[in-house]
Scaffold this active site. Structure first.
Site, PDB file in Angstrom:
ATOM      1  N   HIS A 159       0.838  -1.300   0.086  1.00  0.00           N
ATOM      2  CA  HIS A 159      -0.019  -0.094   0.053  1.00  0.00           C
ATOM      3  C   HIS A 159       0.857   1.214   0.161  1.00  0.00           C
ATOM      4  CE1 HIS A 159      -2.967   2.888   1.857  1.00  0.00           C
ATOM      5  NE2 HIS A 159      -3.745   2.253   1.497  1.00  0.00           N
ATOM      6  N   ASP A 186       2.123  -4.635   7.932  1.00  0.00           N
ATOM      7  CA  ASP A 186       1.071  -3.780   7.595  1.00  0.00           C
ATOM      8  C   ASP A 186      -0.239  -4.625   8.044  1.00  0.00           C
ATOM      9  OD1 ASP A 186      -1.222  -2.351   6.712  1.00  0.00           O
ATOM     10  OD2 ASP A 186      -0.060  -1.827   5.139  1.00  0.00           O
ATOM     11  N   GLN A 215      -5.263  -4.574   6.839  1.00  0.00           N
ATOM     12  CA  GLN A 215      -6.355  -5.586   6.400  1.00  0.00           C
ATOM     13  C   GLN A 215      -6.475  -6.949   7.005  1.00  0.00           C
ATOM     14  OE1 GLN A 215      -8.629  -4.517   4.514  1.00  0.00           O
ATOM     15  NE2 GLN A 215      -7.700  -2.673   3.564  1.00  0.00           N
ATOM     16  N   LYS A 234     -11.182   0.591  10.263  1.00  0.00           N
ATOM     17  CA  LYS A 234     -11.440  -0.511   9.199  1.00  0.00           C
ATOM     18  C   LYS A 234     -11.966  -1.706  10.103  1.00  0.00           C
ATOM     19  CE  LYS A 234      -7.536   0.873   6.312  1.00  0.00           C
ATOM     20  NZ  LYS A 234      -8.332   1.164   4.971  1.00  0.00           N
ATOM     21  N   CYS A 237      -4.400   2.600  -3.693  1.00  0.00           N
ATOM     22  CA  CYS A 237      -3.335   3.103  -3.018  1.00  0.00           C
ATOM     23  C   CYS A 237      -2.375   2.053  -3.272  1.00  0.00           C
ATOM     24  CB  CYS A 237      -3.557   3.362  -1.503  1.00  0.00           C
ATOM     25  SG  CYS A 237      -4.400   4.810  -1.118  1.00  0.00           S
TER      26      CYS A 237
HETATM   27  C1  LIG Z   1      -3.102  -2.576   3.438  1.00  0.00           C
HETATM   28  C2  LIG Z   1      -3.328  -1.104   3.930  1.00  0.00           C
HETATM   29  N1  LIG Z   1      -2.423  -0.610   4.342  1.00  0.00           N
HETATM   30  C3  LIG Z   1      -2.347   0.519   4.928  1.00  0.00           C
HETATM   31  C4  LIG Z   1      -3.878   1.244   4.890  1.00  0.00           C
HETATM   32  C5  LIG Z   1      -3.706   2.640   5.306  1.00  0.00           C
HETATM   33  O1  LIG Z   1      -4.663   2.610   6.309  1.00  0.00           O
HETATM   34  P1  LIG Z   1      -4.918   3.979   6.986  1.00  0.00           P
HETATM   35  O2  LIG Z   1      -5.732   4.970   5.631  1.00  0.00           O
HETATM   36  O3  LIG Z   1      -5.827   3.903   7.903  1.00  0.00           O
HETATM   37  O4  LIG Z   1      -3.668   4.659   7.585  1.00  0.00           O
HETATM   38  C6  LIG Z   1      -4.760   0.669   4.296  1.00  0.00           C
HETATM   39  C7  LIG Z   1      -5.823   1.040   3.940  1.00  0.00           C
HETATM   40  O5  LIG Z   1      -6.174   2.220   3.197  1.00  0.00           O
HETATM   41  C8  LIG Z   1      -4.700  -0.707   3.668  1.00  0.00           C
HETATM   42  O6  LIG Z   1      -5.441  -1.459   3.050  1.00  0.00           O
END
Ligand SMILES: Cc1ncc(COP(=O)(O)O)c(C=O)c1O
Ligand SMILES: Cc1ncc(COP(=O)(O)O)c(C=O)c1O
Lengths: 140, 425, 425, 140
Positions: C141, C218, C221, C244, C383
């Site tokens: 991401h 990370d 998800q 989430k 993203c």
């Molecule tokens: C795999 C992954 N990493 C990081 C993020 C970033 O999360 P956040 O926007 O809550 O910082 C997301 C969600 O957008 C994600 O799906």
């Protein structure tokens, strides 16, 4: 009134205004200083032991702080006279509040236990169980 | 007392929006929210730490979750559209409130502290170096003091502190001496959270700009209490926190002049702040989104705007008048009580807070005793430790007021302070 | 269909906790929350972007504001005690939930993105230099990809990307080649938000640790959907976002091994993270507070804990089973429809999301058309732009599921996708 | 059904599937490319003018993108024939939606206006009113 008022019973105020064993020992077996940064409390404990090093024979404390930390150190200084070092090491927070005879509100516990912590840590350093560079700090 | 007649709005009616003000205290603090174990009505005078949040704001936040919760910026579906419009327009509301040109000058941050760090990292780490200096004041909050101190250490820039006079004001001669051609940033608190001093930001901005330095004013204690216009103040950066002005926790704002924000590199990296990403490099979104990486604090941003609408309905001039009334009254009554030392400027020239000490009573003991009377004040160094060192005290007690506080509450404070003084006499 | 009988809990009953699921869409998106102008029931399949927040969590947050709102850590008065206990214990709840040793290993951040940046700034900027490398994957991401890419540029460290196979899995041979003795950090997404791939974190951690590198997984998800134990995974850092997983926006968590967090310098500077401050220098608070500068997101932290309690009441095994059921069903039905290309591993081996494209229909058009049927999916690059470049598409549509989604909702999705396909045929 | 379905009326789909004036001009008076990064839409507009440089005589467009951006560019390419350059410059978002004859949902407006923006920016660059290094991007 809530918990706190109870904290300032006559006995506490008396020890705060007339601290017992206030000062320094000329030749302590160990001396240690600790602080409670959020209150700005600082306490020094000087302790003299018997020949065997097992029983506390004399105690002086000095420092600066709130009524709870000062009164607690003062009462502790009386209590420690003649106490086995082992027993000091076993004192926990409940023992301190029991000694104070009042309920201590959660945010003030660190004030109440400062003197005991300084005495315990000083003794541990004396016994080489603690690094002398470790500062005594009562704060979660 | 007759002072109530001077209220600039109906304070009693407004209190109904704040159910927490009906709290009784003395219950078991280990079981928050489970209600009182005692009958002492709460007198909340810790507003400089955080203000309460009125029902309309709490409801706005809850309504977001219950009606149109969705991620923003990039969704095509309707909930995302609704959430995006509301979140983005919240920037406009904040911009209007402080006189910024538009949303491009308003970055939402976690709080004032993060806003300060954003500039320190994105601008300071890049621009500062040995030979440069940053000018602060002795009354800075740790949010700016520690931040610039540490960025100074990392970049080799010098950090200087403008003296505070015995009356608790900035020594402007010292400021004129310290700000020189090597000064890159003047970071100064607008209203001191310890002394209540209202600092002459305009004058400092002129001094700084004469030397081509930027000015960052910390508005954490000014925006909640008075009408602020960043363009009139002439600042380059400005920051404040929603939780001190009827808003939710977890959200604050950085104002930055558009040209400067535009020239700055990003701070946090991630989604929503990029335009194009390849494995090798990235380009950035437009302002303000360039500085808002990841899923933003959507509900809190929308709540922030609701808080501003709440304050605007009362009118910031009235809020300020109310604060002035309470501060002056508290200052006068505590002075009259005797045995009380008050820090900072006179009662008729300060923000809505009074920090003090009672002779022979440690501030923490005082706060404990006041708590028994249901009175919430803060005791400690209020995140201005070096200033307290200068004042020669480890801690002070601080009563700070907001729009729902009353004269009666100050009477209760003064009476309890008297009791504490007598207890320790 | 009979598939409902396979539900691992009472999904219909649970939906009552989420009033937003009763939304009708088609109203005026410029007036959020003002209710529908149309009668199309919402089918919300954009949970990987953000999940909905159940009433018990919304109520917990509202209750904080209405009953014990106060600033934390340093107040002696009762409200501050109550708020402090609740906020600090929220760290324990989060720690327990992911198997961390205790609150000292859990730092609250704004979101996953900030957690990544915290480590990149506080550890990466200090520790990385020319000759070092950071190993990512092609499916990262932007939160990790852009962050390490930019930190790499600033420090001179090399950034490498583990290949993704045609089936959407990590090429572990490539990983073994790329991770070498100069590798300082392996930063890898646990469950891909685009492909749904569940990555072999344990294997990667072993590879990394063999070369004395750290592993940052990370979990944005994964934590919402499955039981996670950071000690079992063997990671050094781990991050996830409350929004989430039934929690509020504006709060997330960084897990870090205590020794590592302890050895790291602070990230944000300000109040609450210091022990002693003088004009010259500062010392830091204990973990985790050292990394939480300024007034924290108190209400959101407490809401985060409430979300975890909500999920735990259902049971993470059941949540995972439900996600698996829906993902496999959606995968199968979309495949059976024809004209649909699905990205990532097979239906029985993926997280609860399906990204796809319909022949001849741009993903944004598809999303617009689905929106007409009340169906909320995300269309775009999610993203993961570089991954989309690798896949040779500018955008995909993504349906992502959570515990309140039903088989009927997937049927509605599949039917509408079929209509869109026919419209463009 | 809501706003969106309306967007995919027959006319839009027809222009998407059979774009008019698709391609490039051999000798355009100006040519310009723009994008809408969030959709991945890219459009190039080639424009030929009359001798006076005041009226549009020929238009070609090409690119890649969603149905809204492509259909809008296609319809615009027809509309521009014979239009005064001044008139092009005056076209706003309403004119585009009017041309499309459907309601455009807010999140898709940037798709709908991309072609117009590219044409306008190209003309401005031609007139030296815009820096040729400025990229055309339709995103708020
Ligand atoms: C795999 C992954 N990493 C990081 C993020 C970033 O999360 P956040 O926007 O809550 O910082 C997301 C969600 O957008 C994600 O799906
Ligand atoms: C003057 C001043 N600056 C900065 C801050 C920091 O604000 P926050 O904790 O919301 O970041 C405060 C409040 O604590 C303050 O009073």
């Amino acid at each position: 009134m809530g918990l706190g008022s109870d904290m300032y019973r006559q006995q506490i105020l008396d020890h705060y205004k007339n601290p017992r064993n206030y000062g320094e020992l000329e030749e302590p077996d160990f001396t240690h200083v600790g602080e409670n940064p959020s209150c700005g409390d600082t306490i020094q404990m000087d302790v003299g032991l018997d020949e065997a090093g097992e029983t506390i024979e004399s105690v002086r404390f000095n420092g600066d702080g709130c009524a709870i930390s000062m009164a607690s150190a003062s009462m502790l200084s009386e209590r420690l006279h003649g106490m086995a070092v082992e027993e000091l090491h076993e004192m926990d927070t409940d023992d301190v509040t029991e000694m104070l005879g009042v309920d201590i509100s959660p945010m003030r516990v660190k004030c109440a236990v400062l003197g005991r912590q300084v005495a315990q840590d000083g003794s541990k350093i004396h016994r080489d169980e603690l690094d002398p560079d470790d500062r005594t700090i009562t704060e979660e | 007392m007759g002072v109530q007649e001077q209220y600039s709005f109906d304070v009693e009616a407004l209190r109904a929006d704040f159910p927490v003000l009906d709290r009784k205290v003395g219950g078991d603090p280990e079981s928050p929210g489970e209600g009182p174990g005692d009958d002492t009505p709460l007198v909340y005078l810790d507003n400089a730490a955080t203000s309460h949040t009125p029902d309309p704001v709490v409801d706005t936040v809850a309504d977001y979750y219950r009606s149109y919760n969705a991620n923003v910026h990039r969704g095509i579906h309707q909930l995302s559209q609704e959430a995006s419009v509301a979140y983005e327009e919240a920037h406009d509301t904040v911009a209007d409130f402080v006189g910024a040109a538009g949303r491009e000058e308003i970055v939402f941050t976690k709080n004032t502290t993060e806003a300060m760090n954003l500039v320190a990292y994105a601008w300071g780490l890049e621009e500062l170096g040995p030979g440069d200096n940053v000018v602060l004041t002795e009354m800075e909050h740790h949010a700016s003091l520690v931040t610039w101190q540490q960025i100074g250490k990392r970049t080799g820039a010098d950090v200087r502190f403008v003296d505070v006079t015995d009356e608790g004001r900035l020594d402007m001669d010292d400021a004129a001496d310290l700000i020189d051609d090597d000064t890159q940033m003047v970071s100064v608190v607008h209203v001191s959270n310890t002394l209540g001093t209202i600092n002459p930001i305009g004058e400092l901005a002129d001094l700084a700009h004469d030397h081509d330095a930027y000015v960052f004013a910390d508005g954490a204690q000014s925006v909640p209490n008075r009408a602020v216009d960043v363009k009139e103040l002439g600042v380059d950066f400005f920051a404040f926190s929603a939780h001190k002005m009827c808003g939710p926790t977890g959200i604050g704002a950085l104002y930055g002049r558009e040209e400067i924000l535009d020239s700055m590199q990003p701070y946090l990296y991630g989604g929503d702040m990029i335009r194009r990403v390849s494995f090798e490099d990235s380009t950035w979104e437009d302002l303000p989104w360039k500085f808002e990486a990841g899923t933003p604090s959507i509900a809190q941003g929308i709540g922030f705007a609701a808080a501003i609408e709440y304050l605007e309905e009362i009118g910031m001039d009235r809020v300020e008048a109310h604060e002035d009334l309470l501060a002056e009254y508290a200052h006068d009554e505590l002075t009259a009580l005797g045995g009380v030392e008050i820090y900072g400027p006179p009662g008729d020239d300060r923000g809505g807070l009074v920090a003090f000490n009672v002779e022979g009573v440690h501030a923490h003991d005082l706060s404990s005793i006041l708590n028994d009377y249901g009175i919430a004040v803060r005791a400690g160094d209020h995140c201005t430790q070096p200033l307290h060192d200068e004042m020669g005290v480890a801690a002070t007690a601080r009563a700070s007021f907001y729009l729902y506080n009353t004269i009666e509450e100050i009477d209760a404070l003064v009476e309890a302070v008297g009791e504490a003084r007598d207890l320790f006499a």
